[in-house]
Motif scaffolding. Structure first.
Motif, mmCIF file in Angstrom:
data_model
loop_
_atom_site.group_PDB
_atom_site.id
_atom_site.type_symbol
_atom_site.label_atom_id
_atom_site.label_comp_id
_atom_site.label_asym_id
_atom_site.label_seq_id
_atom_site.Cartn_x
_atom_site.Cartn_y
_atom_site.Cartn_z
ATOM 1 N N GLY A 232 -4.320 -5.272 11.228
ATOM 2 C CA GLY A 232 -3.572 -6.110 12.165
ATOM 3 C C GLY A 232 -4.240 -7.460 12.345
ATOM 4 N N LEU A 233 -5.551 -7.445 12.516
ATOM 5 C CA LEU A 233 -6.299 -8.697 12.682
ATOM 6 C C LEU A 233 -6.205 -9.559 11.421
ATOM 7 C CD1 LEU A 233 -9.570 -7.558 14.511
ATOM 8 C CD2 LEU A 233 -7.746 -8.974 15.442
ATOM 9 N N ALA A 234 -6.330 -8.913 10.274
ATOM 10 C CA ALA A 234 -6.296 -9.657 9.013
ATOM 11 C C ALA A 234 -4.957 -10.358 8.857
ATOM 12 C CB ALA A 234 -6.534 -8.716 7.840
ATOM 13 N N GLU A 235 -3.904 -9.649 9.208
ATOM 14 C CA GLU A 235 -2.585 -10.242 9.073
ATOM 15 C C GLU A 235 -2.434 -11.452 9.990
ATOM 16 O OE1 GLU A 235 0.302 -7.161 8.755
ATOM 17 O OE2 GLU A 235 1.940 -8.598 8.988
ATOM 18 N N MET A 236 -2.936 -11.286 11.220
ATOM 19 C CA MET A 236 -2.874 -12.384 12.182
ATOM 20 C C MET A 236 -3.656 -13.598 11.667
ATOM 21 S SD MET A 236 -3.600 -11.723 16.165
ATOM 22 C CE MET A 236 -3.334 -10.002 16.459
ATOM 23 N N MET A 237 -4.812 -13.300 11.076
ATOM 24 C CA MET A 237 -5.719 -14.353 10.645
ATOM 25 C C MET A 237 -5.142 -15.143 9.474
ATOM 26 S SD MET A 237 -9.735 -13.698 10.126
ATOM 27 C CE MET A 237 -10.049 -13.287 8.440
ATOM 28 N N VAL A 238 -4.481 -14.455 8.545
ATOM 29 C CA VAL A 238 -4.016 -15.087 7.324
ATOM 30 C C VAL A 238 -2.547 -15.472 7.410
ATOM 31 C CG1 VAL A 238 -3.911 -14.860 4.816
ATOM 32 C CG2 VAL A 238 -5.708 -13.719 6.097
ATOM 33 N N GLY A 239 -1.780 -14.765 8.252
ATOM 34 C CA GLY A 239 -0.383 -15.119 8.392
ATOM 35 C C GLY A 239 0.529 -14.369 7.442
ATOM 36 N N ARG A 240 -0.042 -13.457 6.719
ATOM 37 C CA ARG A 240 0.761 -12.581 5.866
ATOM 38 C C ARG A 240 -0.046 -11.305 5.700
ATOM 39 N NH1 ARG A 240 -1.980 -13.041 0.839
ATOM 40 N NH2 ARG A 240 -3.197 -14.961 0.796
ATOM 41 N N SER A 241 0.584 -10.284 5.158
ATOM 42 C CA SER A 241 -0.195 -9.064 4.998
ATOM 43 C C SER A 241 -1.176 -9.261 3.850
ATOM 44 C CB SER A 241 0.711 -7.867 4.739
ATOM 45 O OG SER A 241 1.329 -8.011 3.491
ATOM 46 N N VAL A 242 -2.348 -8.731 4.009
ATOM 47 C CA VAL A 242 -3.435 -9.012 3.085
ATOM 48 C C VAL A 242 -3.895 -7.714 2.450
ATOM 49 C CG1 VAL A 242 -5.740 -9.964 2.893
ATOM 50 C CG2 VAL A 242 -4.197 -10.843 4.619
ATOM 51 N N VAL A 243 -4.177 -7.799 1.154
ATOM 52 C CA VAL A 243 -4.790 -6.647 0.505
ATOM 53 C C VAL A 243 -6.288 -6.775 0.732
ATOM 54 C CG1 VAL A 243 -4.853 -5.335 -1.620
ATOM 55 C CG2 VAL A 243 -3.047 -7.008 -1.253
ATOM 56 N N LEU A 244 -6.840 -5.892 1.529
ATOM 57 C CA LEU A 244 -8.257 -6.039 1.836
ATOM 58 C C LEU A 244 -9.116 -5.630 0.647
ATOM 59 C CD1 LEU A 244 -8.296 -4.813 5.514
ATOM 60 C CD2 LEU A 244 -8.669 -7.128 4.677
ATOM 61 N N GLN A 245 -8.561 -4.797 -0.205
ATOM 62 C CA GLN A 245 -9.310 -4.337 -1.369
ATOM 63 C C GLN A 245 -8.533 -4.735 -2.616
ATOM 64 O OE1 GLN A 245 -12.156 -3.264 -0.703
ATOM 65 N NE2 GLN A 245 -12.731 -1.391 -1.733
ATOM 66 N N VAL A 246 -9.225 -5.400 -3.584
ATOM 67 C CA VAL A 246 -8.521 -5.751 -4.817
ATOM 68 C C VAL A 246 -8.360 -4.490 -5.660
ATOM 69 C CG1 VAL A 246 -8.423 -7.938 -6.018
ATOM 70 C CG2 VAL A 246 -10.549 -7.219 -4.919
ATOM 71 N N GLU A 247 -7.210 -4.406 -6.338
ATOM 72 C CA GLU A 247 -6.971 -3.301 -7.264
ATOM 73 C C GLU A 247 -7.951 -3.413 -8.414
ATOM 74 O OE1 GLU A 247 -4.237 -1.054 -7.426
ATOM 75 O OE2 GLU A 247 -3.757 -1.608 -5.346
ATOM 76 N N LYS A 248 -8.482 -2.306 -8.824
ATOM 77 C CA LYS A 248 -9.369 -2.423 -9.978
ATOM 78 C C LYS A 248 -9.434 -1.122 -10.752
ATOM 79 C CE LYS A 248 -14.287 -1.775 -9.367
ATOM 80 N NZ LYS A 248 -15.292 -1.766 -8.354
ATOM 81 N N SER A 249 -9.447 -1.259 -12.076
ATOM 82 C CA SER A 249 -9.455 -0.080 -12.933
ATOM 83 C C SER A 249 -10.892 0.405 -13.101
ATOM 84 C CB SER A 249 -8.862 -0.444 -14.291
ATOM 85 O OG SER A 249 -9.582 -1.543 -14.799
ATOM 86 N N VAL A 250 -11.039 1.523 -13.770
ATOM 87 C CA VAL A 250 -12.383 2.038 -14.025
ATOM 88 C C VAL A 250 -13.012 1.220 -15.156
ATOM 89 C CG1 VAL A 250 -13.701 4.067 -14.691
ATOM 90 C CG2 VAL A 250 -11.611 4.307 -13.331
#
Lengths: 503, 356, 334
Positions: A232-250
């Motif tokens: 919720g805080l991240a969204e407020m801070m950036v103004g859009r929903s944020v992926v807090l973790q980048v997708e990454k393969s093995v």
């Protein structure tokens, strides 16, 4: 006791080209901790500087203890009981702790500084608040946690009843940060109010009583920890929903690209900064180096990139011994370097974007032939970098100093990635830039890994290390405490290692 | 384009005007007439072919001296050693000029110039190398080398290379051979053409070559230069050597083209004017040419000014100092012209003595 | 305080002093008058350097490089000489010299602190301006009718062999300089002013955040320090030489900077360094007077300058001599 300790009311502050604060209001009550959350450039520092009397607001006002005030400078704010602990410590390194604490408000005897009296007061203060310190130590000899303590004592010495803490945990281990939060909580019990500035969501939820979120100079939300969550805080801070973790393969690690054996490196003062380091980085993997800043990270990066010569040990890149190689020899081996301080090392501010795009390759074809620069080729190359790496600039002839931090960083990344590379040394690659640019750079680093580049990622942001790395080495006091697989890593474990605790 | 050129020359131009205005006040304070004095100055510097020749001759070492400062500026170094480098260049050029005979001009003259240039390169390079290896600040070192050069050239011209013809008691060398004398084409001394060529070459090297890119990178951001693989120490040493060579060529041209010999004490002070010239030219090698011509004109006309208006020729030194003050503190002129600040034009050299 | 010496350094210092005293004693036994003359000459040459070094160190401790000391010496010497010759009073001349030094200091501060001109360039402006102005206004016909400052014997102290002549039978400005060494030392390392001065040279931002007005203090310090150089100019014209001549400062304003660095920006350290430099000068004069060795005077004349180059080079190599961190950087708020 006053109702409101410190408040900004409808503060607006304009800088050339930026509306840094737009009708901002915040309010701090006694005994409470107010967290000010926002991205880099959201206007937190401007607001704090207004509250501390460094800037005068264009409109709106500052209220201290229920009284509207017109601050003419920091000394005005200080005398009204506002204390500030700056992100970059405002301490005089070659002076003693006691001198630093009393500076500007010195006790005197017969016209001279009365150091005995000063020492007594400092000791008394540190006992009262449980902030133990050696008053006669030189500040430059103290670890950062202790220096921060000096800063807090400096404010308390001036009878502060408001403490403004600007990004205070950036230089601490997770445990030290927790300890600091505890100290701050205790301080509030005496009626002190604290403004806590951060971009770290977890800390906000852990310590704040009230939360104010800033974006683009405006207040975009007011809440409390119980009413919100990290996302919720991240969204407020950036103004859009944020992926807090980048997708990454093995990761699929290949051959060893960087191998470091018993490396010993001295710092600028000739002290041992790296003490017998051993590690290797394989193609297609990211080795993250975690640790509190100042534990040898800078020396490590400089040693690998040829900016600093190791005193002992061996370094091999792609099987070739390059222990005391020059930066140029090392670059030639296919090593890219995103330097930790982009202003200091990464760009030449007065150079154009075009000149910066060839900063470490001007001597090669096609950018020059027999010592003569080819300006058309250089401009074309710069345009390619700008297009591909989304550098927002009117054209490639403007000076780099006119770019924002994030765009400068993308320019550097673009320059470094414009060749085939075998090894990437990324030092604090996302420091001080906006979340959009952070995401962009993180994705590019992962792309490089997937293309088979070996990556050494040095970062003080534990989240960045945890999010990107395949293996994590923890650096403490010039030694690697342990190397752990990313799957097995958690904050707690790494935090203890960062503090030098191994069992 | 023309607008930006106007902006570039506005400050130096106004600085000159302000310098002359305050100079006029000083002339008044000596009970002389500024208009008479300045007219005499102008006529003395431009009035006839002789005057023009004088102006060009005076401007020649100034161009070299200005380049010596401007070139070092580009690498972030302040070369106050123009004086010493000039003396070394002057004495060695004279040494080769009188010491060898029987050579054809095409060999002897370049050889004499080269001797001066090499001497200056060593003199300047020493300061740059000391800075690169020990961190000794080039400002202190070059000033000290000025005094050392003064003593050394005194000794050379008073002892081993002394002119023993007749009953000469002055510390000076014999006249240089004709084959080492720089000729004059009409009212234009060939030395002046050399100086202009040197300025053009400096500009090309700085703006168009990889070496120039390295020099400018070191000047703007030494750390970034190191990061990009530039050998910063080598650039500091070599830039100062080039700077020393340029100043020395100015001295060599004086010896071979104007004085015909080296004489101790004749060139004193000439080396310092390069600082004014370089700042007036905003460290642009091409800008050095008009700046040097302007100062050269004032110096060429100074004696006529004294003769016609009774104003001491040292007034020129005062005016130069005033001009230097106004170009160094452009904020005053910017305020007068209501111009906006342009950070790119600021020069920043100051730093500690011990560290690089 | 301020500059703490390590025990080894202290031992080295004491050892050096002992050796020096023994050497002086041996020479004194061998040739009393000449040794006395050399040492008296040493103190004479050291006074000017010490004043310049103090001027430089107050500036540098505050973060401002002053390379214009040479010009401050020269123009102050000119002012002191002219006023003394006009009024017939050495005292008035001295006051004028100090006043001119203060004005030059103020001008440097106005450029380097106020207008944020590069500090090295600002100092160079002073040097060139001083040379131009003194040459322009120089009037050959002037002289000091009453002569220069003369020696004052400090009672029985002056009768001590060697030491008495060298230290206690000197003209007034030399005594004043010695007193100022103590004053500046105490002020720099014990007073509130000194603590704040050192703070703005090391970390102006830190000083600013505790309410110290960095620019105002720098302004004040550079101006006041100019007064010390002004006294140096007065000393040069009215006590050391007794007249004015073109470019008479002869590079000693620059040597003073080397003395300051060598003395680690402390008054006593600087005085020790000044005595060392003064010794080379005094020795040179004695050589020339007596034709002791067959060395051309030009080479002896080079000596202090060569020594300075060596000192500056060594100070870069010896890590312990650290510059104030903010030296040479103009301070911008915020």
């Amino acid at each position: 006791m006053s109702e409101v300790l410190l408040a900004a009311e409808n503060v607006t502050k304009q800088f050339p080209g930026v509306l840094a604060n737009d009708d901002v209001s915040i309010r701090l009550r006694p005994g409470r901790i107010l967290a000010l959350l926002g991205e880099n450039g959201a206007g937190k520092s401007t607001l704090v500087n207004v509250l501390f009397g460094m800037y005068r607001p264009d409109s709106g006002q500052v209220v201290i203890k229920d009284e509207t005030v017109d601050l003419h400078g920091p000394d005005d704010a200080i005398s009204r009981g506002i204390g500030m602990v700056h992100q970059h410590f405002q301490l005089v390194p070659p002076m003693r702790v006691v001198e630093n604490i009393v500076l500007g408000d010195e006790p005197t005897k017969r016209g001279l500084v009365d150091l005995d009296e000063a020492r007594n007061r400092v000791v008394e203060l540190s006992e009262r608040y449980g902030l133990e310190i050696d008053p006669d130590a030189l500040v430059e000899d103290l670890p950062v946690g202790m220096q921060q303590r000096v800063e807090i004592l400096k404010a308390l010495y001036r009878n502060a009843d408001v403490l403004i803490m600007d990004e205070p945990t950036g230089v601490l281990t997770p445990q030290e940060a927790d300890h600091l939060l505890g100290v701050l909580r205790e301080l509030t019990e005496t009626g002190l109010g604290i403004v806590f500035i951060t971009h770290k969501l977890r800390e906000v939820l852990a310590i704040a009583d009230d939360i104010v979120v800033l974006r683009n100079g405006k207040v975009v939300g007011e809440t409390t920890p119980s009413q919100t969550s990290e996302s919720g805080l991240a969204e407020m801070m950036v103004g859009r929903s944020v992926v807090l973790q980048v997708e990454k393969s093995v990761a699929t690690p290949g051959d060893v690209v960087l191998k470091v054996n018993e490396l010993e490196v001295n710092d600028d003062r000739g002290q041992i900064a790296l003490d017998g380091l051993n590690f290797e980085v394989r193609a297609g993997e990211i080795l993250g180096v975690a640790g509190v800043e100042g534990n040898g990270q800078r020396e490590l990066v400089e040693a690998i990139t040829g900016l600093r010569h190791p005193s002992v040990g061996v370094m091999e890149i792609d099987g070739e011994q390059l222990t005391s190689g020059s930066p140029r020899q090392i670059t030639k081996k296919g090593v890219a370097h995103i330097p930790e301080d982009r202003e200091k090392h990464g760009v030449v501010a007065v150079y154009s974007v075009a000149e910066n795009s060839i900063l470490n390759r001007y001597h090669r074809r096609p950018f020059s032939i027999r010592g003569i620069l080819r300006r058309d080729v250089i401009r074309g190359h710069a345009q390619d970098v700008v297009d591909e790496f989304d550098v927002r600039t009117p054209n490639v002839l403007v000076p780099a100093s006119s770019l924002s931090g994030g765009n400068k960083q993308k320019l550097i990344v673009g320059r470094e990635f414009s060749d085939e590379i075998k090894l990437l040394i990324a030092a604090q690659p996302t420091r001080g830039i906006d979340i959009g640019a952070i995401e962009f750079i993180h994705r590019r680093i992962l792309e490089q890994r997937d293309k088979g580049t070996a990556v050494l990622l040095v970062s003080a942001e534990l989240d960045e290390i945890l999010g990107l790395s395949d293996r994590i080495a923890v650096l403490y006091d010039g030694k690697i405490m342990d190397v752990i697989d990313a799957q097995d890593a958690d904050r707690e474990k790494i935090g203890l290692l960062m503090a030098g605790i191994t069992d | 384009m023309s607008r930006s050129i106007l902006r570039t020359v506005a400050i130096p131009l106004v600085a000159v005007v302000l310098g002359l205005l305050i100079g006029a006040v000083l002339i008044l304070s000596q009970n002389a007439s500024p208009s008479t004095a300045y007219t005499a100055l102008l006529v003395g510097g431009l009035g006839d072919a002789d005057a023009v020749l004088r102006t060009l001759q005076k401007a020649t070492p100034l161009i070299f001296g200005g380049l010596a400062v401007a070139f070092a500026f580009k690498a972030g170094m302040f070369n106050i050693g123009g004086q010493g480098q000039l003396l070394i260049g002057a004495v060695f050029a004279a040494g080769v000029g009188f010491g060898i005979d029987g050579l054809p001009m095409v060999i002897h003259l370049p050889l004499a110039l080269l001797a001066g240039a090499i001497g200056g390169a060593i003199w300047g390079g020493l300061a740059g190398t000391l800075k690169a290896t020990t961190g000794a600040h080039e400002v202190i070192v070059t000033i000290m080398l000025n005094f050392v050069a003064g003593n050394l050239t005194d000794w050379l011209s008073a002892n081993p290379w002394k002119d023993n013809s007749g009953n000469n008691i002055v510390a000076r060398t014999p006249l240089v051979e004709d084959s080492a004398t720089i000729p004059t084409l009409g009212a234009v001394p060939v030395g002046f053409l050399l100086a202009v060529a040197a300025a053009a070459t400096c500009w090309l090297v700085l703006e168009r070559t990889t070496y120039g890119f390295e020099v400018r990178s070191v000047g703007h951001n030494r750390n970034a230069a190191r990061y990009s693989g530039i050998k910063v120490g080598w650039i500091m040493g070599s830039t100062m050597a080039v700077a020393g060579m340029l100043a020395a060529l100015g001295g060599a041209v004086e010896s071979l083209g104007v004085d015909g010999r080296f004489e101790a004490g004749v060139n004193v002070g000439l080396g310092f004017e390069g600082i004014t010239i370089a700042l007036l030219a905003r460290a642009n090698p091409l800008g050095v040419i008009p700046a040097a011509l302007l100062v050269g004109l004032m110096e060429a006309g100074a004696s006529r000014m004294q003769f016609k208006a009774g104003v001491a020729p040292e007034l020129i030194d005062v005016i130069q100092a005033l001009i230097l003050f106004f170009v160094a503190a452009p904020i005053i002129i910017r305020w007068l012209l209501r111009m906006r600040e342009d950070t790119s034009e600021q020069l920043q050299l100051g730093a500690g003595w011990g560290k690089s | 305080m301020g500059q703490v010496m390590k025990p080894q350094q202290r031992q080295l210092l004491y050892a050096g002093l002992t050796v020096m005293l023994v050497v002086i004693w041996i020479f004194y036994s061998a040739n009393g008058p000449q040794t006395t003359a050399v040492l008296a000459g040493t103190v004479r040459a050291a006074t000017l350097l010490a004043l310049g070094a103090m001027c430089g160190m107050i500036g540098e401790r505050s973060g401002v490089v002053n390379i214009g000391i040479e010009g401050q010496f020269l123009l102050s010497a000119f002012a002191a000489f002219t006023i003394a010759s006009m009024t017939g009073s050495l005292f008035m001349g001295t006051v004028a010299g100090i006043g001119m030094g203060l004005m030059m200091g103020w001008l440097l501060a106005a450029m380097a602190v106020g207008l944020k001109v590069d500090q090295i360039i600002a100092g160079t402006v002073l040097n060139i301006a001083a040379l131009g102005l003194t040459s322009f206004f120089y009037d050959r016909s002037r002289s000091l009718g009453m002569g220069k400052y003369t020696n004052i014997d400090l009672g029985p102290l002056a009768d001590i062999p060697l030491v008495g002549t060298v230290f206690f039978s000197r003209p007034p400005l030399t005594y004043l300089t010695m007193a100022l060494l103590v004053v500046v030392h105490v002020a720099l390392f014990r007073s509130v002013w000194g603590m704040r001065t050192r703070a703005i040279g090391e970390h102006p931002g830190a000083a600013d955040t505790v309410g110290i007005d960095v620019l105002r203090l720098r302004y004040l310090n550079v101006t006041l320090a100019g007064g010390l150089a002004g006294l140096g100019g007065a000393y040069l014209a009215l006590e050391a030489v007794g007249t004015f001549s073109r470019a008479m400062s002869g590079g000693r304003g620059f040597l003073a900077l080397a003395v300051m660095i060598f003395g680690r920006r402390t008054p006593f350290g600087a005085y020790a360094a000044a005595l060392f430099f003064g010794f080379t000068t005094a020795l040179q004069n004695q050589f020339q007077l007596n034709n002791t060795f067959d060395i051309p005077p030009q080479f002896v004349g080079m000596l202090p300058f060569v020594v300075t180059i060596v000192v500056v080079a060594l100070s870069g190599l010896v890590g312990s001599m650290r510059d104030p961190a903010a030296l040479g950087q103009n301070y911008e708020k915020g």
